[in-house]
Design a protein around this motif. Structure first.
Motif, mmCIF file in Angstrom:
data_model
loop_
_atom_site.group_PDB
_atom_site.id
_atom_site.type_symbol
_atom_site.label_atom_id
_atom_site.label_comp_id
_atom_site.label_asym_id
_atom_site.label_seq_id
_atom_site.Cartn_x
_atom_site.Cartn_y
_atom_site.Cartn_z
ATOM 1 N N ALA A 70 50.022 39.494 28.621
ATOM 2 C CA ALA A 70 51.300 38.537 28.555
ATOM 3 C C ALA A 70 51.004 37.607 29.750
ATOM 4 C CB ALA A 70 52.366 39.623 29.620
ATOM 5 N N GLY A 71 50.163 37.776 30.647
ATOM 6 C CA GLY A 71 49.845 36.593 31.651
ATOM 7 C C GLY A 71 49.487 35.532 30.970
ATOM 8 N N GLY A 72 48.475 35.749 29.877
ATOM 9 C CA GLY A 72 47.992 34.470 29.254
ATOM 10 C C GLY A 72 49.054 33.730 28.147
ATOM 11 N N ALA A 87 55.632 32.108 37.818
ATOM 12 C CA ALA A 87 56.068 33.544 38.247
ATOM 13 C C ALA A 87 55.770 34.431 37.329
ATOM 14 C CB ALA A 87 57.684 33.246 38.363
ATOM 15 N N GLY A 88 55.771 34.191 35.771
ATOM 16 C CA GLY A 88 55.226 35.341 34.968
ATOM 17 C C GLY A 88 53.744 35.640 35.087
ATOM 18 N N THR A 89 53.022 34.450 35.305
ATOM 19 C CA THR A 89 51.475 34.807 35.285
ATOM 20 C C THR A 89 51.140 35.426 36.759
ATOM 21 O OG1 THR A 89 51.148 32.649 36.273
ATOM 22 C CG2 THR A 89 50.922 32.707 33.893
ATOM 23 N N LEU A 90 52.023 35.144 37.772
ATOM 24 C CA LEU A 90 51.699 35.728 38.875
ATOM 25 C C LEU A 90 52.047 37.390 38.634
ATOM 26 C CD1 LEU A 90 53.049 33.377 41.656
ATOM 27 C CD2 LEU A 90 50.605 34.225 41.432
ATOM 28 N N LEU A 91 53.200 37.712 38.454
ATOM 29 C CA LEU A 91 53.668 38.891 38.135
ATOM 30 C C LEU A 91 52.755 39.711 37.278
ATOM 31 C CD1 LEU A 91 55.954 41.146 38.405
ATOM 32 C CD2 LEU A 91 56.658 40.519 36.308
ATOM 33 N N ALA A 92 52.238 39.156 36.330
ATOM 34 C CA ALA A 92 51.266 39.863 35.287
ATOM 35 C C ALA A 92 49.855 40.112 35.911
ATOM 36 C CB ALA A 92 51.080 38.950 33.709
ATOM 37 N N TYR A 93 49.551 39.039 36.777
ATOM 38 C CA TYR A 93 48.375 39.294 37.727
ATOM 39 C C TYR A 93 48.542 40.497 38.421
ATOM 40 C CZ TYR A 93 44.178 38.258 40.416
ATOM 41 O OH TYR A 93 42.983 38.907 41.167
ATOM 42 N N VAL A 94 49.713 40.334 39.369
ATOM 43 C CA VAL A 94 49.814 41.628 40.210
ATOM 44 C C VAL A 94 49.670 42.951 39.611
ATOM 45 C CG1 VAL A 94 51.343 42.439 42.003
ATOM 46 C CG2 VAL A 94 50.932 40.156 42.039
ATOM 47 N N VAL A 95 50.299 43.002 38.491
ATOM 48 C CA VAL A 95 50.390 44.530 37.780
ATOM 49 C C VAL A 95 48.884 44.653 37.414
ATOM 50 C CG1 VAL A 95 51.148 45.651 35.666
ATOM 51 C CG2 VAL A 95 52.773 44.110 37.226
ATOM 52 N N GLN A 96 48.145 43.642 36.806
ATOM 53 C CA GLN A 96 46.761 43.929 36.482
ATOM 54 C C GLN A 96 45.940 44.338 37.531
ATOM 55 O OE1 GLN A 96 45.265 40.537 34.316
ATOM 56 N NE2 GLN A 96 43.827 41.878 33.011
ATOM 57 N N ALA A 97 45.907 43.538 38.550
ATOM 58 C CA ALA A 97 45.228 43.995 39.684
ATOM 59 C C ALA A 97 45.431 45.222 40.375
ATOM 60 C CB ALA A 97 45.268 42.592 40.709
ATOM 61 N N ALA A 98 46.619 45.363 40.187
ATOM 62 C CA ALA A 98 46.945 46.811 40.920
ATOM 63 C C ALA A 98 46.369 48.074 40.070
ATOM 64 C CB ALA A 98 48.658 46.945 40.986
ATOM 65 N N ILE A 99 46.265 47.728 38.762
ATOM 66 C CA ILE A 99 45.588 48.702 38.004
ATOM 67 C C ILE A 99 44.029 48.707 37.932
ATOM 68 C CG2 ILE A 99 45.731 49.763 35.723
ATOM 69 C CD1 ILE A 99 48.459 48.920 35.392
ATOM 70 N N GLY A 101 42.068 46.539 39.723
ATOM 71 C CA GLY A 101 41.408 45.838 40.773
ATOM 72 C C GLY A 101 41.487 44.298 40.556
ATOM 73 N N PRO A 102 40.989 43.575 41.488
ATOM 74 C CA PRO A 102 41.124 42.122 41.380
ATOM 75 C C PRO A 102 40.434 41.593 39.966
ATOM 76 C CG PRO A 102 40.310 42.623 43.597
ATOM 77 C CD PRO A 102 40.472 43.954 42.845
ATOM 78 N N VAL A 103 40.999 41.077 39.149
ATOM 79 C CA VAL A 103 40.641 40.140 38.137
ATOM 80 C C VAL A 103 40.568 38.759 38.432
ATOM 81 C CG1 VAL A 103 41.154 42.198 36.608
ATOM 82 C CG2 VAL A 103 42.766 40.351 37.053
ATOM 83 N N LEU A 104 39.741 38.120 37.392
ATOM 84 C CA LEU A 104 39.775 36.471 37.594
ATOM 85 C C LEU A 104 41.101 35.862 37.301
ATOM 86 C CD1 LEU A 104 36.528 35.660 35.583
ATOM 87 C CD2 LEU A 104 37.045 35.453 38.038
ATOM 88 N N PRO A 105 41.888 35.168 38.139
ATOM 89 C CA PRO A 105 43.237 34.540 37.915
ATOM 90 C C PRO A 105 43.091 33.403 36.942
ATOM 91 C CG PRO A 105 42.471 34.106 40.083
ATOM 92 C CD PRO A 105 41.167 34.812 39.575
ATOM 93 N N VAL A 106 42.952 33.621 35.797
ATOM 94 C CA VAL A 106 42.828 32.394 35.013
ATOM 95 C C VAL A 106 43.937 31.719 34.361
ATOM 96 C CG1 VAL A 106 41.740 31.563 32.815
ATOM 97 C CG2 VAL A 106 40.439 33.283 34.029
ATOM 98 N N TYR A 151 38.696 33.293 45.549
ATOM 99 C CA TYR A 151 39.827 32.947 44.595
ATOM 100 C C TYR A 151 40.845 31.980 45.227
ATOM 101 C CZ TYR A 151 38.772 36.990 41.743
ATOM 102 O OH TYR A 151 38.088 38.067 40.973
ATOM 103 N N ALA A 152 41.152 32.244 46.417
ATOM 104 C CA ALA A 152 42.119 31.141 46.966
ATOM 105 C C ALA A 152 41.508 29.682 47.130
ATOM 106 C CB ALA A 152 42.342 31.481 48.490
ATOM 107 N N ALA A 153 40.248 29.497 47.434
ATOM 108 C CA ALA A 153 39.696 28.072 47.241
ATOM 109 C C ALA A 153 39.631 27.637 45.913
ATOM 110 C CB ALA A 153 37.887 28.437 47.857
ATOM 111 N N ALA A 154 39.181 28.588 45.120
ATOM 112 C CA ALA A 154 39.137 27.982 43.592
ATOM 113 C C ALA A 154 40.609 27.565 43.043
ATOM 114 C CB ALA A 154 38.395 29.002 42.590
ATOM 115 N N LEU A 155 41.557 28.306 43.393
ATOM 116 C CA LEU A 155 43.019 27.942 43.087
ATOM 117 C C LEU A 155 43.568 26.794 43.859
ATOM 118 C CD1 LEU A 155 44.465 31.535 42.905
ATOM 119 C CD2 LEU A 155 44.113 29.884 40.761
#
Length: 195
Positions: A70-72, A87-99, A101-106, A151-155
């Motif tokens: 969904a994030g993509g 907002a949708g990509t952020l929500l999807a990232y938080v859900v995916q990372a919560a399950i 662990g940290p993934v690439l925030p593409v 991640y923060a520097a890349a973003l």
């Protein structure tokens, strides 16, 4: 497509049709948007490393994978509603990372770029930087905190690229408006001189 020698009229007509289609696709950016959505979606889902987090049960793994998908896919609407897409990509990232662990925030990177580019003011870049903050805090809370600066520097680089592109577009639009106004004034003077 130009300058080719074609033997028959049918080949010439077909060639012009293909050239016109390719030109229309290149000019509208449709193929770029579609490719970007597919690539970001695949990278977002593929960035989950099996065994990277405690093995979630099948339901959580499915939810995490669907969140990445969904994030993509929400990037499809990035030109129409950039803030909602971010907002949708952020929500999807938080859900995916919560399950998982940290993934690439593409997908988040594309959303941040879009928001920063669509709004030439500081508001666009500021909103995108809030997205960067959400990702950094998510990584600090969920996973190894050592990934957060990376991640923060890349973003931040992505947000700056979007802000620079927005500034360039704004300057180009201002220059074009000034040239049009100058041309109108020249035409008005010429008409006044004739009358």
């Amino acid at each position: 497509c130009r300058g080719e020698r074609l033997s028959t009229r049918a080949e010439h007509s077909w060639s012009l049709g293909v050239c016109r289609i390719l030109h229309d696709l290149a000019m509208t950016g449709v193929w770029v948007d579609r490719t970007l959505v597919v690539a970001a979606t695949l990278l977002q889902v593929a960035s989950v490393r099996p065994g990277s987090a405690a093995a979630p049960d099948m339901v959580l793994a499915t939810i995490g994978s669907l969140a990445g998908l969904a994030g993509g896919l929400v990037l499809w609407f990035r030109r129409r509603a950039p803030l909602a897409v971010l907002a949708g990509t952020l929500l999807a990232y938080v859900v995916q990372a919560a399950i998982f662990g940290p993934v690439l925030p593409v997908a988040v990177a594309v959303g941040c770029y879009t928001v920063a580019r669509r709004d030439a003011s500081w508001r666009g870049a500021g909103t995108a930087l809030l997205g960067v903050l959400v990702i950094a805090l998510t990584v600090v809370v969920i996973g190894p905190a050592s990934l957060a600066p990376t991640y923060a520097a890349a973003l931040v680089v992505v947000v700056l690229a979007g802000a620079l592109a927005a500034g360039r577009e704004a300057r180009l639009a201002a220059t074009t408006r000034a040239a049009v106004l100058e041309e109108r004034l020249r035409i008005a003077r010429d008409l006044h001189d004739v009358v």
